[in-house]
Design an enzyme around this catalytic site. Structure first.
Site, PDB file in Angstrom:
ATOM      1  N   CYS A 126       0.858  -1.402   0.181  1.00 43.93           N
ATOM      2  CA  CYS A 126       0.001  -0.075  -0.159  1.00 43.93           C
ATOM      3  C   CYS A 126       0.976   1.175  -0.074  1.00 43.93           C
ATOM      4  CB  CYS A 126      -0.954  -0.010   1.206  1.00 43.93           C
ATOM      5  SG  CYS A 126      -0.405  -0.927   2.665  1.00 43.93           S
ATOM      6  N   HIS A 241      -2.479   5.901   4.949  1.00 45.14           N
ATOM      7  CA  HIS A 241      -1.152   5.984   5.139  1.00 45.14           C
ATOM      8  C   HIS A 241      -0.670   7.400   4.674  1.00 45.14           C
ATOM      9  CE1 HIS A 241      -1.084   1.613   6.131  1.00 45.14           C
ATOM     10  NE2 HIS A 241      -0.513   1.422   5.195  1.00 45.14           N
TER      11      HIS A 241
HETATM   12  N1  LIG Z   1      -4.556  -4.076   5.021  1.00 39.50           N
HETATM   13  C1  LIG Z   1      -3.893  -3.468   4.312  1.00 39.50           C
HETATM   14  O1  LIG Z   1      -3.958  -2.194   3.926  1.00 39.50           O
HETATM   15  C2  LIG Z   1      -3.375  -4.232   3.167  1.00 39.50           C
HETATM   16  C3  LIG Z   1      -2.883  -3.494   1.848  1.00 39.50           C
HETATM   17  C4  LIG Z   1      -2.134  -4.247   0.864  1.00 39.50           C
HETATM   18  C5  LIG Z   1      -2.047  -5.482   1.002  1.00 39.50           C
HETATM   19  N2  LIG Z   1      -2.459  -6.253   1.935  1.00 39.50           N
HETATM   20  C6  LIG Z   1      -2.208  -7.704   1.873  1.00 39.50           C
HETATM   21  O2  LIG Z   1      -3.599  -8.283   1.690  1.00 39.50           O
HETATM   22  C7  LIG Z   1      -3.737  -9.530   2.637  1.00 39.50           C
HETATM   23  C8  LIG Z   1      -4.730  -9.482   3.485  1.00 39.50           C
HETATM   24  O3  LIG Z   1      -4.719  -8.497   4.490  1.00 39.50           O
HETATM   25  P1  LIG Z   1      -5.920  -7.879   5.459  1.00 39.50           P
HETATM   26  O4  LIG Z   1      -5.383  -6.890   6.169  1.00 39.50           O
HETATM   27  O5  LIG Z   1      -7.105  -8.041   4.736  1.00 39.50           O
HETATM   28  O6  LIG Z   1      -5.789  -9.303   6.554  1.00 39.50           O
HETATM   29  P2  LIG Z   1      -7.104  -9.640   7.468  1.00 39.50           P
HETATM   30  O7  LIG Z   1      -8.043  -8.618   7.704  1.00 39.50           O
HETATM   31  O8  LIG Z   1      -6.327 -10.496   8.341  1.00 39.50           O
HETATM   32  O9  LIG Z   1      -7.862 -10.778   6.544  1.00 39.50           O
HETATM   33  C9  LIG Z   1      -7.181 -11.951   6.252  1.00 39.50           C
HETATM   34  C10 LIG Z   1      -8.363 -12.863   5.058  1.00 39.50           C
HETATM   35  O10 LIG Z   1      -7.563 -13.867   4.791  1.00 39.50           O
HETATM   36  C11 LIG Z   1      -8.493 -15.122   5.226  1.00 39.50           C
HETATM   37  N3  LIG Z   1      -7.622 -16.304   5.440  1.00 39.50           N
HETATM   38  C12 LIG Z   1      -6.904 -16.526   6.292  1.00 39.50           C
HETATM   39  N4  LIG Z   1      -6.140 -17.804   6.347  1.00 39.50           N
HETATM   40  C13 LIG Z   1      -6.829 -18.318   5.307  1.00 39.50           C
HETATM   41  C14 LIG Z   1      -6.678 -19.581   4.744  1.00 39.50           C
HETATM   42  N5  LIG Z   1      -6.053 -20.646   5.221  1.00 39.50           N
HETATM   43  N6  LIG Z   1      -7.763 -19.838   3.699  1.00 39.50           N
HETATM   44  C15 LIG Z   1      -8.506 -19.025   3.161  1.00 39.50           C
HETATM   45  N7  LIG Z   1      -8.410 -17.678   3.726  1.00 39.50           N
HETATM   46  C16 LIG Z   1      -7.707 -17.332   4.814  1.00 39.50           C
HETATM   47  C17 LIG Z   1      -9.351 -14.636   6.432  1.00 39.50           C
HETATM   48  O11 LIG Z   1     -10.490 -15.415   6.645  1.00 39.50           O
HETATM   49  P3  LIG Z   1     -10.926 -15.674   7.924  1.00 39.50           P
HETATM   50  O12 LIG Z   1     -11.801 -14.409   8.261  1.00 39.50           O
HETATM   51  O13 LIG Z   1     -11.760 -16.868   7.917  1.00 39.50           O
HETATM   52  O14 LIG Z   1     -10.015 -15.789   8.785  1.00 39.50           O
HETATM   53  C18 LIG Z   1      -9.694 -13.208   6.111  1.00 39.50           C
HETATM   54  O15 LIG Z   1     -10.680 -13.179   5.019  1.00 39.50           O
HETATM   55  C19 LIG Z   1      -2.267  -9.566   3.134  1.00 39.50           C
HETATM   56  O16 LIG Z   1      -1.413 -10.639   2.336  1.00 39.50           O
HETATM   57  C20 LIG Z   1      -1.747  -8.078   3.289  1.00 39.50           C
HETATM   58  O17 LIG Z   1      -0.574  -8.267   3.194  1.00 39.50           O
HETATM   59  C21 LIG Z   1      -3.053  -5.515   2.832  1.00 39.50           C
END
Ligand SMILES: NC(=O)c1ccc[n+]([C@@H]2O[C@H](COP(=O)([O-])OP(=O)(O)OC[C@H]3O[C@@H](n4cnc5c(N)ncnc54)[C@H](OP(=O)(O)O)[C@@H]3O)[C@@H](O)[C@H]2O)c1
Length: 342
Positions: A126, A241
């Site tokens: 991001c 950010h």
């Molecule tokens: N947050 C940001 O600003 C941002 C920006 C750019 C990139 N990212 C990237 O995007 C990704 C997700 O980030 P987030 O912030 O959205 O995280 P998050 O809120 O923790 O969400 C994680 C998601 O992944 C699912 N998940 C976890 N383990 C899994 C599995 N074994 N099989 C299938 N689904 C699974 C979770 O499902 P459950 O609810 O069932 O656990 C949830 O839907 C990361 O790689 C992060 O680095 C995030």
């Protein structure tokens, strides 16, 4: 068109579902996937109710596009499987970003890189995303020798658990109750500033986030000769950010020329009248898809350096919006593959 959203219950995934609807993405069907913990859960999506599916060989068949935000481990295992089953994957994790066969795409900056995709396209982190939206036009106009960037990153960049941790700590401090033990970050984040985003690996004195900013910026700009130095800092902000960027150009570029250039560039809005307290803040950026830029000024220590303040919604342009914009480009440019029948 069938669209899978993998990680649909998370911070980025739920935002991707919203952005697909807001932008009326031409999907015939949207299927949310998450972990086994959430399988069967119902998600409201406009008037529709979507049921969360677990990942399996059968459930991933027949998609045209799969938008991933479920962490690197899930992307490592399941992105190639979706691609083999016929979908083009747009992945938000860091798993595939630096892979030489995977284009790393910001829709306003290097959309043509999409034509080389082999089934997986990566979204940058991001902080890099919002910074390169501003750097792209500067590079094209005046060239860039070097960028020194310092970030002030919101907790939603770490996911939903970090949002909860800040809220719980803040209410404990304000309410005078005992602080819960930090579990997401190594120190208290409420009313604090942490010069650590992600981890320090193998004795490296730069964090993994800082390394990503430096590498990914060069890959997206397509310029290995641009020097990038990054310091990434976590601040107690929920969403949005902020980046302070010191940009050394190759040709002369005045602050006025830079303001004019960025005001005309896609995906950017210039808010720059500091005497009247007009500059972008994280609260201004939260909920918006454009990247906001202000405080454009000459660096008094160098006649080809400008200082910029760049603010973006990390969940929207920093992740979900760009993923959907990439999906739109894949569709409009005829770069999707024919998905096998479900
Ligand atoms: N947050 C940001 O600003 C941002 C920006 C750019 C990139 N990212 C990237 O995007 C990704 C997700 O980030 P987030 O912030 O959205 O995280 P998050 O809120 O923790 O969400 C994680 C998601 O992944 C699912 N998940 C976890 N383990 C899994 C599995 N074994 N099989 C299938 N689904 C699974 C979770 O499902 P459950 O609810 O069932 O656990 C949830 O839907 C990361 O790689 C992060 O680095 C995030």
């Amino acid at each position: 068109m069938r669209v899978a959203v993998v990680g649909a219950t998370g911070a980025v995934g739920s935002t991707m579902l919203g952005v697909l609807r807001e932008r009326t993405f031409p999907a015939d069907e949207v299927v949310p996937f998450a972990s086994e913990r959430s399988a069967g859960r119902s998600i409201d999506w406009g008037d529709a109710k979507l049921t969360v599916q677990p990942l399996s060989d059968e459930s991933i068949e027949g998609f045209d596009i799969a938008l991933f935000s479920a962490g690197s481990g899930v992307s490592e295992e399941w992105a190639p499987r979706f691609a083999e089953a016929g979908a083009v994957v747009v992945d938000n994790s860091s798993q595939w970003r630096m892979h030489e066969d995977v284009p790393l795409v910001v829709s306003e900056v290097n959309p043509d890189a999409l034509s080389d995709h082999k089934g997986i396209v990566a979204n940058p982190n991001c902080t890099t995303m919002q910074t390169v939206v501003a750097l792209g036009p500067i590079l094209r106009k005046a060239g860039i020798e070097r960028v020194v960037m310092s970030s002030y990153q919101a907790v939603s960049g770490t996911g939903q658990k970090a949002v909860n941790e800040l809220a719980e700590q803040a209410s404990a401090v304000v309410g005078g109750s005992e602080l819960p033990q930090p579990s997401v970050y190594p120190h208290q984040i409420a009313f604090n500033v942490l010069p650590q985003v992600e981890t320090f690996k193998d004795g490296d004195d730069y964090s993994t986030e800082e390394r990503k900013c430096m590498r990914e910026t060069r890959k997206i700009l397509g310029r290995d000769d641009v020097g990038v130095s990054a310091t990434c800092v976590r601040v107690p902000v929920f969403t949005g950010h902020s980046v302070s960027a010191n940009v050394q150009t190759r040709e002369a570029l005045s602050p006025d020329e830079c303001r004019e250039l960025l005001a005309a560039a896609p995906g950017l809005t210039v808010l720059d009248d500091p005497g009247n307290a007009l500059y972008p803040t994280a609260l201004d950026a939260a909920g918006r898809d454009d990247v906001l830029v202000g405080r454009i000024r000459r660096d008094p220590s160098h006649d080809r350096c400008l200082n910029l303040w760049i603010v973006g919604d990390n969940l929207r342009k920093g992740a979900a919006t760009n993923a959907v914009q990439v999906a739109e480009l894949l569709h409009v440019r005829g770069l999707l593959r024919a998905a096998p029948a479900a």
